[in-house]
Design an enzyme around this catalytic site. Sequence first.
Site, PDB file in Angstrom:
ATOM      1  N   ASP A 155       0.861  -1.192   0.000  1.00  0.00           N
ATOM      2  CA  ASP A 155       0.000   0.000   0.000  1.00  0.00           C
ATOM      3  C   ASP A 155       0.892   1.235   0.000  1.00  0.00           C
ATOM      4  OD1 ASP A 155      -1.837  -2.038   0.396  1.00  0.00           O
ATOM      5  OD2 ASP A 155      -3.018  -0.922   1.885  1.00  0.00           O
ATOM      6  N   LYS A 218      -6.747   3.604  -3.246  1.00  0.00           N
ATOM      7  CA  LYS A 218      -7.183   3.554  -1.853  1.00  0.00           C
ATOM      8  C   LYS A 218      -7.356   4.972  -1.347  1.00  0.00           C
ATOM      9  CE  LYS A 218      -5.200   2.017   2.603  1.00  0.00           C
ATOM     10  NZ  LYS A 218      -4.086   1.257   3.221  1.00  0.00           N
ATOM     11  N   LYS A 254     -10.155   0.507  -2.505  1.00  0.00           N
ATOM     12  CA  LYS A 254     -10.048   0.237  -1.071  1.00  0.00           C
ATOM     13  C   LYS A 254     -10.291   1.504  -0.257  1.00  0.00           C
ATOM     14  CE  LYS A 254      -6.843  -1.202   2.589  1.00  0.00           C
ATOM     15  NZ  LYS A 254      -5.496  -1.731   2.918  1.00  0.00           N
TER      16      LYS A 254
END
Lengths: 318, 825
Positions: A155, A218, A254
């Site tokens: 991430d 995300k 996300k």
Amino acid sequence: MAERNPGCDLDLAWVENSYINLPSVQRRAATLTSSRTVKKQWQAAWLLRAITCTDLTTLGGDDTDGNVVRLCGKAAQPLRHDISASLGDWTKELTVAAVCVYPSRVPAAVAAARKADNKYGVAAVATGFPSGQYPLSTRLEEIKFAVASGATEIDVVINRTLALLNKWEELYAEVQAMREACGDAHMKVILGVGELGSLTTVYRASLVSMMAGADFIKTSTGKEGVNATLPIGLVMCRAIRNYHERTGFRVGFKPAGGIRTAKDSLAWLVLIKEELGNEWLNRDLFRLGASSLLTDIERQLFHHVTGRYAAAHELPMP
Amino acid sequence: MANKSKSNRLQEIFDNMEYGPALEEKKILDAWLADHNGKFGHFINNEFVIDDNGKFVDSIDPATGLVLAQTCQGTEEDVDAAVKAAAAAYESWSKLSGHARARHLYSFARHVQKHSRLLAVLESCDNGKSIREARDCDVPLVVRHLYYHAGWAQLLDTELHNWKSIGVVGAIVPWNFPLMLLSWKLCPALAAGNTVVLKPATNTRLSALLLAQIAAEAGLPAGVFNVVTGGGQLGSQLASHALVDKVAFTGSTEVGQLLRRLTAGTGKKLSLELGGKSPVIIFDSADIDSAVEGVVDAIWFNQGQVCSAGSRLLVQESVYEEVLKKLKKRMQQLRVGNSLDKTVDMAAVVSEQQRQSIEDCVNGAREEGAQVFQVDAPTGCFYPPTLITDVSPASACVVNEIFGPVLVAMSFRTAKEAIGLANNSIYGLAASVFSERLTLALETAKHLQAGAVWINGHNIFDAAAGFGGYRQSGFGRDGGKEGLYEYIKPKWQPQLRFSKPDLDLKTFGSQYSADRPSLKPRADAGLATVLASDSSSLPRVDRTYKLYYGGGQKRPDANYSRVLRDPSGLAFALVAEANRKDVRNAVEAAAKAQPGWGKRSGFNRSQILFYLAENLEQRRNEFVDHLSALTGESESSAEAEVTASIERLFIWASYCDKHGGTVQETTLYGTVVRLNEPVGVIAIACPDTAPLLAFISLVGAAVARGNAVVVVPSEKFPSPAMAFHQILETSDVPGGVVNILTGDRDHLCKYLAEHHDVQSVWYFGSLAGSCFVEHASADNVKRTWVDYGQGRDWQDAQQGAGEEFLYHSTQVKNIWLSMGDIYAN
């Protein structure tokens, strides 16, 4: 696994001619949750689906291998055994999608995951998380360290400075370099939406990240003042949809930060279903970044199987 | 341990991630229906009045086809009883203090909130609409209107102290928002001190009865709010009842026209909120995904059964394909189903008859060769979301209101073309504009002929902003301060109740006549200023009064004249006798001049009006002499009239830049701007009293607010107004803004009232003429302002220049500007 998004050339005209109208987005987000609901067995099934899409997260300065391994235990067995049994044995096989930790905690998490037959992934945050205010070279090093430690997903955070200054070429190049550093590990690109100022910037940053090869986009690190809200999620999902329409590639989404209740998770599932369709409603293309969410989901499932409301101490803590 | 089949079912849902039903319970509703044995009478004087021997009809839940209850088919006697109850209650209700009425409305609001779920469930079952919309839109808006108008009841005496209540209001509302629309009539009516008899729509009667019961529970005095149920005929009986002083209607243009004709000449005040074919304009500068959601709100809200439904989609050609592709995809996400299911976007249409009518329209489009795109809908009283493309501007589906979930789409190239297409309709209820460019969006909104324009949204409502249309979408507003004027009248005005005059509408005013030469001319005719005293041996220089339109003096089409006579019967002057062709020409000139005049700044218009006053002042003596010679009034009286006329011009000059509108305090985050726009072309027939002052009072108000006028001066004493044209010319009034036709008032008014490019008629003449004007105006749903032959004191500040003049000179457009870009750092 769906085909990974290879990215595409930076289409600056598309990026710069996109505008987002916040009041309209807020109106749509509000009716999304008031016009859809799931009750009874539908609610239970959807909550189980939410579990399997969760990136169970601990990102504290005080993380140790001890609490990370305990988290991994929850990841492998998200529900109290008797609740699973009441729902049906098939639910015993369900795990979260991944655990999400800092790079230094990756080895412990990888070891724990291996014991659980790698039914869930290990994700590491990287690239100067959460601020990204570090040189590109060290940010890329972090990715390489995490991948070498066995992380299957990375991430990364974008450089918000570039986004705020509309330096899209530079941002595109940075994210491309990150993708390269990730290698086979899937890359989730965190926009840090709470620091982007306008939804138009969120939308543009989403496009640039996808063009540079993000597997997921995300919302946030969980450390900014504003994190995953439905209006923001709506805008990012529309970016994903439009990117898919133009390129044919599916990018995952996300939301992370502030998702704490079972009801929240259902709202996100509704958003995905309505804006992106059922194809996106699985852990390959949808993740919920959360730490305490599972407990509330478990509480709802307890109620579903017993008809009673549980006390907090009756539910296993992560 | 887990039940195997349950577990399998759970896994199946886990795999397919489908929605399940989520039904709203209706146990409490069933109990309420059972309390009444499923049979309802009228609600009069706070009681259900039921005649078991009367006729009853079924109230059907369109989603299920099941009978909810029976309601009675009222008779004329029932209407009479209800109106008499309301008339009796009016005596005390209208005398209550504003504060007392505010307390009543506040209590009413509280009780509605406490019963809100029951109201929503009933509304959903009775109408077929989704419980979500009934719960989240209809009922909250009812509550909002009650609170908002509780406030007006409190403030009326201070904020509108020159106005008073009217009497008994007959309210007739449709089936698409039975509760909400009734509250739009009921709340302002009660706030202002009127009492109400309501006739709900034939298909949807129950929620009005429940609301009336709640009102009684909340302590509203008996007779203040009464409900009578029945068919369409009952509406006519209510509207024509002698004791009804005001008719408030929402519904089809056809029925609106019928009510206009029915009440013509009776003195009843009327407001009409009628049909629409509202455009949704999407520019390429829009947030396209959000614009698509705007279209969903525009046309698939309430199954498209919305007066203001955005049923004409206009998309800039550069993004037309993209928008349509996205729209079709979005349509596939719309869920159509059971009204009480909380997960549907669209539920049942109101009746099988309505479903059939929608289907017929769509089939008509198919036959014309249009492309029809639809998604799934259940069988029964449901109609799927529908998009029609490949249509021509003349297609029935493009022109007619369908009142269903049917959207027609067309493309445009430029903003100017978009505005042209949008305004190319007999309607003018609402419109929406989607663009991220403020300059473009605002200019477009300004030029749209519609009572409500939403920027980047559609179908957003609030009690603080009036709702209502331009053109054949009706007149009057529901909500906002502007809406209150429909339920009040000037304090000086006596009760206006007339029996419909007996006149032949076919022949009224159709006679053209003119005078023959007179052999008895007045020696000093042509006025002293023209006749040189030392040249009496020479013939006087003739004073010619032609018609005045398009900025010039025009010879009358027929070339006949009318002989004006002074009080002693001597010929005073010849004026032109205008006919229908002159009307045609003058209206054409006015229509051409009005947009430019309306677009000028208020400052510019005020300068011109002040200049008129200045120039009249310079020629004061001439007008004093003219008036006294022609009318026989004393010089001091003529002097007073000229003085008052000059002051009137000052008043209207002052209002040129002080009545543009205001900001509405709605619940929208953003700004709702109320614009008091010009009505357009106004035809004015002046009275014979105060021939100069009345002319100036009326014309001044109209042109101050940007209208163009075709004015028929006093039939008896037209020459002062004709002489005034020289002042118009020397004061820079653009040609075509003021057009003056002399001749037979009723003859000219016939053609003015029947002219479709005249937006309003102000008639100050006879009761018969008033009746005719109101009746003839029904065809294109003109606004009217008539005096029923009552006359007024033009010298009086209220009667001659009150707020009433501004009300009639403007129409309200509300522009909804949502704002917001900041959500975080």
